[in-house]
Design a protein around this motif. Structure first.
Motif, short mmCIF file in Angstrom:
data_model
loop_
_atom_site.label_atom_id
_atom_site.label_comp_id
_atom_site.label_asym_id
_atom_site.label_seq_id
_atom_site.Cartn_x
_atom_site.Cartn_y
_atom_site.Cartn_z
N LEU A 125 0.83 -1.21 0.00
CA LEU A 125 0.00 0.00 0.00
C LEU A 125 0.86 1.25 0.00
N ASP A 126 1.95 1.25 0.78
CA ASP A 126 2.85 2.40 0.79
C ASP A 126 3.50 2.60 -0.57
N LYS A 131 3.99 5.65 -5.64
CA LYS A 131 3.94 5.69 -7.10
C LYS A 131 2.87 6.65 -7.59
N GLN A 132 1.73 6.66 -6.92
CA GLN A 132 0.66 7.57 -7.33
C GLN A 132 1.09 9.03 -7.16
N GLN A 136 1.54 11.67 -10.19
CA GLN A 136 0.79 12.93 -10.16
C GLN A 136 1.72 14.13 -10.28
N SER A 137 2.88 14.06 -9.62
CA SER A 137 3.86 15.15 -9.73
C SER A 137 4.40 15.26 -11.15
N GLU A 138 4.68 14.13 -11.78
CA GLU A 138 5.16 14.15 -13.16
C GLU A 138 4.11 14.71 -14.10
N LYS A 139 2.86 14.35 -13.86
CA LYS A 139 1.78 14.87 -14.68
C LYS A 139 1.67 16.39 -14.56
N ALA A 209 11.62 0.88 -5.25
CA ALA A 209 10.17 0.81 -5.13
C ALA A 209 9.62 1.96 -4.29
N ALA A 210 10.42 2.49 -3.36
CA ALA A 210 9.98 3.61 -2.52
C ALA A 210 10.17 4.96 -3.19
N GLY A 211 10.72 5.00 -4.39
CA GLY A 211 10.83 6.27 -5.12
C GLY A 211 12.22 6.87 -5.18
N ALA A 212 13.26 6.08 -4.97
CA ALA A 212 14.62 6.62 -5.08
C ALA A 212 14.92 7.02 -6.52
#
Length: 307
Positions: A125-126, A131-132, A136-139, A209-212
């Motif tokens: 879930l985290d 990722k969401q 959203q930031s990239e969008k 996976a955590a966004g590094a």
């Protein structure tokens, strides 16, 4: 004359013998009546095997019904008397039940998270939330770039600026550009020499996976093609063919609020390292520097696809 005939008729009647002791008394029942009627209807020609005798022999003799209720019910149910309509309905019901069973089975097979542990569900879930947020930031950034291109008076110059920024971002991902920003520094002390290449790979995958966005292990830049092997001769681990000894130092650019919980979840990286007598220390920083660079390798097979 009449007086002489009466004694003769009486003499021709068979005498009924009384039953002896021990013999059952047999009384004429209804089953004997059809046979007697058939013999009477046959007339004098029945003794010669004529047509009347053949017709009489084909007369059905009624079969007495059983007096037991259970026996009568069994006789009524078996053998079964199935009509064509009942057979069609049975086949349709069987097909419907089979389709429902297949659908339920396929639904249960695709439920991969049914047997997952609670800590695994929390981690998944985290990761999905992270990722969401990144998508959203990239969008939002792409929408802003599009608006700047549409509203700029000098669209050619603005397009060049956007291209330069995009090239720098791709350079950070490819490892050919330095990267800086908020992040964490993960230090793994392994005095027992129990940390192997697969453990470092699991740590790297958890950070990704955590966004590094940029990762450096000691003095080796991590890119898409980075690989890990165990160094059997002198201990330690080889990363991209280079010897890396402990303590292993991960310098990571990313959101510290996402990276730290991803490593500390129950059963995660930190707990696995502690189970192998290794100690993991995480320090959050507002600005870290990833300055190790990876030498770009020329493509041997892949080429840009023509549009």
């Amino acid at each position: 004359m009449s007086e002489e005939k009466e004694p003769r008729e009486r003499e021709e009647e068979p005498a009924v013998q009384p039953p002896t002791a021990g013999e059952p008394v047999v009384e004429p029942g209804p089953a004997a009546e059809p046979e007697a009627a058939a013999a009477a209807s046959a007339g004098p020609e029945g003794a010669d095997g004529g047509a009347a005798g053949a017709v009489a022999s084909r007369v059905p003799v009624p079969v007495p019904l059983p007096s037991d209720g259970r026996t009568r019910l069994k006789a009524a149910l078996w053998p079964p008397r199935v009509s064509r309509g009942q057979l069609v309905v049975a086949l349709l019901l069987f097909a419907l039940g089979l389709a429902l069973a297949i659908q339920v089975r396929s639904t249960n097979d695709h439920s991969e998270l049914r047997g997952a542990r609670q800590e695994d569900l929390v981690r998944i879930l985290d990761e999905l939330d992270g990722k969401q947020q990144r998508l959203q930031s990239e969008k939002t950034q792409l929408e802003q770039s599009l608006a700047q291109l549409e509203n700029s008076s000098n669209q050619a110059k603005e397009a060049q600026e956007q291209t330069r920024k995009k090239a720098a971002e791709l350079g950070v991902l490819a490892g050919t550009e330095k990267a800086t920003g908020p992040g964490i520094v993960l230090t793994i002390d392994d005095p027992q020499g129990q940390v192997k290449a697969d453990m470092l790979l699991d740590t790297l995958q958890e950070l990704r996976a955590a966004g590094a966005e940029a990762i450096q292990i000691n003095d080796v830049r991590v890119v898409a093609g980075t690989y890990f092997t165990d160094n059997s001769s002198g201990g330690g681990v080889r990363i991209d063919g280079k010897d890396v000894l402990q303590p292993f130092r991960f310098t990571v650019v990313g959101n510290p609020q996402d990276l730290t919980p991803a490593l500390n979840i129950p059963g995660g990286v930190v707990r696995s390292l502690e189970n192998h007598q290794a100690r993991a220390t995480i320090v959050q920083q507002q600005k870290v520097l990833v300055d190790a660079l990876a030498a770009p390798k020329p493509l041997q097979y892949g080429k840009p696809a023509a549009k």
